[in-house]
Write a protein that holds these residues in place. Sequence first.
Motif, PDB file in Angstrom:
ATOM      1  N   ALA A   5       0.795  -1.222  -0.041  1.00 35.30           N
ATOM      2  CA  ALA A   5      -0.179  -0.187   0.163  1.00 35.30           C
ATOM      3  C   ALA A   5       0.809   1.181  -0.205  1.00 35.30           C
ATOM      4  N   THR A   6       2.022   1.297   0.226  1.00 35.18           N
ATOM      5  CA  THR A   6       2.819   2.430   0.122  1.00 35.18           C
ATOM      6  C   THR A   6       3.756   2.421  -1.244  1.00 35.18           C
ATOM      7  N   GLY A   7       3.360   1.476  -2.137  1.00 35.94           N
ATOM      8  CA  GLY A   7       4.027   1.267  -3.605  1.00 35.94           C
ATOM      9  C   GLY A   7       3.367   2.338  -4.519  1.00 35.94           C
ATOM     10  N   ASP A   8       4.085   2.170  -5.664  1.00 29.75           N
ATOM     11  CA  ASP A   8       3.762   3.039  -6.767  1.00 29.75           C
ATOM     12  C   ASP A   8       2.390   2.825  -7.397  1.00 29.75           C
ATOM     13  N   LEU A   9       2.168   1.572  -7.556  1.00 26.56           N
ATOM     14  CA  LEU A   9       0.961   0.999  -8.191  1.00 26.56           C
ATOM     15  C   LEU A   9      -0.476   1.642  -7.232  1.00 26.56           C
ATOM     16  N   ALA A  10      -0.260   1.279  -5.845  1.00 26.76           N
ATOM     17  CA  ALA A  10      -1.304   1.983  -5.085  1.00 26.76           C
ATOM     18  C   ALA A  10      -1.482   3.334  -5.168  1.00 26.76           C
ATOM     19  N   LYS A  11      -0.452   3.857  -5.027  1.00 26.35           N
ATOM     20  CA  LYS A  11      -0.475   5.435  -5.139  1.00 26.35           C
ATOM     21  C   LYS A  11      -1.290   6.081  -6.587  1.00 26.35           C
ATOM     22  N   ARG A  12      -0.326   5.620  -7.461  1.00 32.27           N
ATOM     23  CA  ARG A  12      -0.814   6.098  -8.711  1.00 32.27           C
ATOM     24  C   ARG A  12      -2.189   5.567  -9.562  1.00 32.27           C
ATOM     25  N   LYS A  13      -2.509   4.354  -9.278  1.00 33.21           N
ATOM     26  CA  LYS A  13      -3.759   3.827  -9.792  1.00 33.21           C
ATOM     27  C   LYS A  13      -4.784   3.346  -8.729  1.00 33.21           C
ATOM     28  N   SER A  74       1.248  -2.413   9.640  1.00 31.99           N
ATOM     29  CA  SER A  74       2.677  -2.424   9.110  1.00 31.99           C
ATOM     30  C   SER A  74       2.935  -3.923   9.515  1.00 31.99           C
ATOM     31  N   HIS A  75       3.540  -4.486   8.452  1.00 34.67           N
ATOM     32  CA  HIS A  75       3.763  -5.993   8.473  1.00 34.67           C
ATOM     33  C   HIS A  75       4.675  -6.442   7.293  1.00 34.67           C
ATOM     34  N   ASP A  76       5.499  -7.194   7.786  1.00 36.07           N
ATOM     35  CA  ASP A  76       6.446  -7.864   6.700  1.00 36.07           C
ATOM     36  C   ASP A  76       5.747  -9.344   6.052  1.00 36.07           C
ATOM     37  N   VAL A  77       5.184  -9.208   5.067  1.00 30.98           N
ATOM     38  CA  VAL A  77       4.634 -10.465   4.599  1.00 30.98           C
ATOM     39  C   VAL A  77       5.147 -11.699   4.626  1.00 30.98           C
ATOM     40  N   THR A  78       6.627 -11.755   4.871  1.00 32.12           N
ATOM     41  CA  THR A  78       7.470 -13.036   5.152  1.00 32.12           C
ATOM     42  C   THR A  78       7.172 -13.357   6.599  1.00 32.12           C
ATOM     43  N   ALA A 108      -0.470  -5.771  -4.458  1.00 31.35           N
ATOM     44  CA  ALA A 108       0.202  -4.874  -5.600  1.00 31.35           C
ATOM     45  C   ALA A 108       1.714  -4.811  -4.782  1.00 31.35           C
ATOM     46  N   MET A 109       2.238  -6.124  -5.179  1.00 30.42           N
ATOM     47  CA  MET A 109       3.697  -6.262  -4.436  1.00 30.42           C
ATOM     48  C   MET A 109       4.398  -7.077  -5.655  1.00 30.42           C
ATOM     49  N   ALA A 110       5.871  -6.963  -5.470  1.00 27.81           N
ATOM     50  CA  ALA A 110       6.526  -7.730  -6.208  1.00 27.81           C
ATOM     51  C   ALA A 110       6.198  -9.249  -6.145  1.00 27.81           C
ATOM     52  N   GLU A 138      -1.394  -9.046  -9.656  1.00 29.67           N
ATOM     53  CA  GLU A 138      -0.833  -8.203 -10.636  1.00 29.67           C
ATOM     54  C   GLU A 138       0.319  -8.928 -11.560  1.00 29.67           C
ATOM     55  N   LYS A 139       0.549  -8.367 -12.545  1.00 26.74           N
ATOM     56  CA  LYS A 139       1.533  -9.187 -13.337  1.00 26.74           C
ATOM     57  C   LYS A 139       2.887  -8.668 -12.795  1.00 26.74           C
ATOM     58  N   PRO A 140       3.879  -9.528 -13.148  1.00 26.66           N
ATOM     59  CA  PRO A 140       3.838 -10.697 -13.945  1.00 26.66           C
ATOM     60  C   PRO A 140       3.406 -12.017 -13.021  1.00 26.66           C
TER      61      PRO A 140
HETATM   62  P1  NAD Z   1       6.659  -0.828  -5.475  1.00 27.23           P
HETATM   63  O1  NAD Z   1       8.005  -1.331  -5.266  1.00 27.23           O
HETATM   64  O2  NAD Z   1       6.467   0.613  -5.765  1.00 27.23           O
HETATM   65  O3  NAD Z   1       5.773  -1.151  -3.980  1.00 27.23           O
HETATM   66  C1  NAD Z   1       6.002  -2.386  -3.526  1.00 27.23           C
HETATM   67  C2  NAD Z   1       5.412  -2.460  -2.133  1.00 27.23           C
HETATM   68  O4  NAD Z   1       5.712  -3.662  -1.286  1.00 27.23           O
HETATM   69  C3  NAD Z   1       5.527  -1.017  -1.135  1.00 27.23           C
HETATM   70  O5  NAD Z   1       4.446  -0.784  -0.451  1.00 27.23           O
HETATM   71  C4  NAD Z   1       6.388  -1.953  -0.231  1.00 27.23           C
HETATM   72  O6  NAD Z   1       6.533  -1.594   1.219  1.00 27.23           O
HETATM   73  C5  NAD Z   1       5.908  -3.353  -0.125  1.00 27.23           C
HETATM   74  N1  NAD Z   1       6.792  -4.370   0.220  1.00 27.23           N
HETATM   75  C6  NAD Z   1       8.042  -4.703  -0.069  1.00 27.23           C
HETATM   76  N2  NAD Z   1       8.383  -5.759   0.675  1.00 27.23           N
HETATM   77  C7  NAD Z   1       7.600  -6.034   1.414  1.00 27.23           C
HETATM   78  C8  NAD Z   1       7.496  -7.031   2.624  1.00 27.23           C
HETATM   79  N3  NAD Z   1       8.630  -7.690   2.753  1.00 27.23           N
HETATM   80  N4  NAD Z   1       6.559  -7.106   3.422  1.00 27.23           N
HETATM   81  C9  NAD Z   1       5.493  -6.081   3.070  1.00 27.23           C
HETATM   82  N5  NAD Z   1       5.356  -5.133   2.107  1.00 27.23           N
HETATM   83  C10 NAD Z   1       6.435  -5.086   1.612  1.00 27.23           C
HETATM   84  O7  NAD Z   1       6.115  -1.760  -6.532  1.00 27.23           O
HETATM   85  P2  NAD Z   1       4.687  -1.176  -7.568  1.00 27.23           P
HETATM   86  O8  NAD Z   1       5.241  -0.381  -8.870  1.00 27.23           O
HETATM   87  O9  NAD Z   1       3.515  -0.599  -6.655  1.00 27.23           O
HETATM   88  O10 NAD Z   1       4.312  -2.643  -8.047  1.00 27.23           O
HETATM   89  C11 NAD Z   1       3.627  -3.740  -7.532  1.00 27.23           C
HETATM   90  C12 NAD Z   1       3.015  -4.519  -8.307  1.00 27.23           C
HETATM   91  O11 NAD Z   1       2.064  -4.040  -9.321  1.00 27.23           O
HETATM   92  C13 NAD Z   1       4.302  -5.606  -9.063  1.00 27.23           C
HETATM   93  O12 NAD Z   1       4.001  -6.581  -9.060  1.00 27.23           O
HETATM   94  C14 NAD Z   1       4.353  -4.747 -10.544  1.00 27.23           C
HETATM   95  O13 NAD Z   1       4.645  -5.717 -11.257  1.00 27.23           O
HETATM   96  C15 NAD Z   1       2.973  -4.643 -10.667  1.00 27.23           C
HETATM   97  N6  NAD Z   1       2.518  -3.493 -11.725  1.00 27.23           N
HETATM   98  C16 NAD Z   1       3.005  -2.165 -11.250  1.00 27.23           C
HETATM   99  C17 NAD Z   1       2.760  -1.191 -12.014  1.00 27.23           C
HETATM  100  C18 NAD Z   1       2.912   0.104 -11.764  1.00 27.23           C
HETATM  101  O14 NAD Z   1       2.316   1.129 -12.505  1.00 27.23           O
HETATM  102  N7  NAD Z   1       3.605   0.598 -11.015  1.00 27.23           N
HETATM  103  C19 NAD Z   1       1.959  -1.437 -13.314  1.00 27.23           C
HETATM  104  C20 NAD Z   1       1.630  -2.837 -13.675  1.00 27.23           C
HETATM  105  C21 NAD Z   1       2.172  -3.967 -12.762  1.00 27.23           C
END
Ligand code: NAD
Length: 480
Positions: A5-13, A74-78, A108-110, A138-140
């Motif tokens: 939820a702090t990532g790019d996808l969450a924020k932008r889309k 706040s949570h490490d998914v592992t 929305a994570m790796a 999400e992909k891939p």
């Molecule tokens: P990002 O790197 O910006 O965000 C990753 C998020 O995962 C962050 O909130 C981070 O805190 C969290 N995170 C990482 N490791 C963690 C852990 N161990 N425990 C808990 N949280 C953890 O990535 P993104 O760009 O937002 O992309 C997310 C997914 O969406 C990916 O699968 C990517 O391929 C896919 N995607 C992104 C876009 C895009 O426009 N950004 C477009 C299409 C697909």
Amino acid sequence: MIFGATGDLAKRKLFPSLYNLFKKEQLGRFAVIGVARRTLTNEEFQNNVKQSVNPDGAENSEIDEFASRFYYHSHDVTDSNSYAALNRLATEMDSHYGLKGNRIFYLAMAPEFFGTIAEHLKLDGLTETQGFKRLVIEKPFGHDLDSAKVLNNQIRTAFSEDEIYRIDHYLGKEMVQNIEVIRFANAIFEPLWNNRFISNIQVTSSEVLGVEERGRYYEKSGALRDMVQNHMLQMVALLAMEPPIRLTTDEVRSEKVRVFRALRPIKDSDVNQYFVRGQYGKGKIQDLEVPAYNQEEMVSPESNTETFVAGRLMIDNFRWAGVPFYIRTGKRMAAKSTKIVVQFKDIPMDLYNKQEGSVNPNLLVIHIQPEEGITLYFNAKRSGQSLNSTPVKLSYANKGIDGLNTPEAYEKLLYDCLRGDATNFTHWDEVALSWSFVDNISAVWENEKESFPNYESGTMGPKAADELLEKDGFFWWPVT
Ligand code: NAD
């Protein structure tokens, strides 16, 4: 729950899409739990959400109301210990907002975390809920067929196939969804939509941008995995499928699966005859010098990764036998454009133009992005004394906005997921068949080093991509 939820996808889309749905009163009763590693208070998280939907920060009570439904965990998914606390929070939200135990988990994570998260959701009881449970992923979806199978088995331990929503955001695009409507709602197209009247179909998705800061990911992926396995093949499936009996999820998806089953596999020895790969060199984009791919950050100077793919696909069924579907996609190309050109066969004889080769074939162009619309090219009388024909075009512009990957696609897909409609998400069978098609090609390419770079930034790709069509007597219709 949004994982990442702090990532790019969450924020932008995701936040803007949810906000649009909220404004249209399409969210109903809801709360969002944001999950990510960083420590944040609820208030800080809510401020992030507000910032994402309202960057200029003006007071807005509707946004305040929207953001007040967001909670942070706040949570490490592992880390196994953290899921129990997440479950408690979810249960609390359930009763506070009267959500009847309905839960959507958005990953929305790796991708390396997808499997672990799904397994934990089950193990720690988050999927044991009174209402529905859905997983948006999400992909891939994997790196090849084998890794996709492993991932699929992991998520299937916690979710059934009809609870899994595999995102391909192209399927949320207005004009991609329009392919079916144009075909199946018009008496003037569907009767001609076959090998008797269509000579070839061209699907282009070109970008002007380079790899940006995604070098680390892209080095392992490349255009074939990043674009062809999913978006390009999905568009081909929609163009080639038979009319579904009904517009239900199962009917539409099974027709698409039949296209993938009819896709002619490429023999190893044919890969380089029917597929072309490219990697951008330096060049000029809008008068600005840009570096070669192998000079980008996190990219090996020796990189064998393709940033461009063109290919010729054959669909071996009664409708399409003999009709090539050409696809091409790449980075640092001359224009940002996603377009489909359907070229109809030439008329048997040309009465109006005496010159050899002067017949203009009918074309149906579907503009997917940045402009959205349809253009039909046909021939009419050239004005004046002569009886020559001249090409004219009929255009329909859907709307003039840049739609690809914008909140609208995500907004539609999120809404579909909330309603439980998985039609515009990819079924496992589609994923598996498209990986096995693509794996053949990548296996050959991985073992043969290409002399990269082989196209200049700001062009439409390597020369070999043009030759691919020339061999068949065709050429790429311009998309700019
Ligand atoms: P990002 O790197 O910006 O965000 C990753 C998020 O995962 C962050 O909130 C981070 O805190 C969290 N995170 C990482 N490791 C963690 C852990 N161990 N425990 C808990 N949280 C953890 O990535 P993104 O760009 O937002 O992309 C997310 C997914 O969406 C990916 O699968 C990517 O391929 C896919 N995607 C992104 C876009 C895009 O426009 N950004 C477009 C299409 C697909």
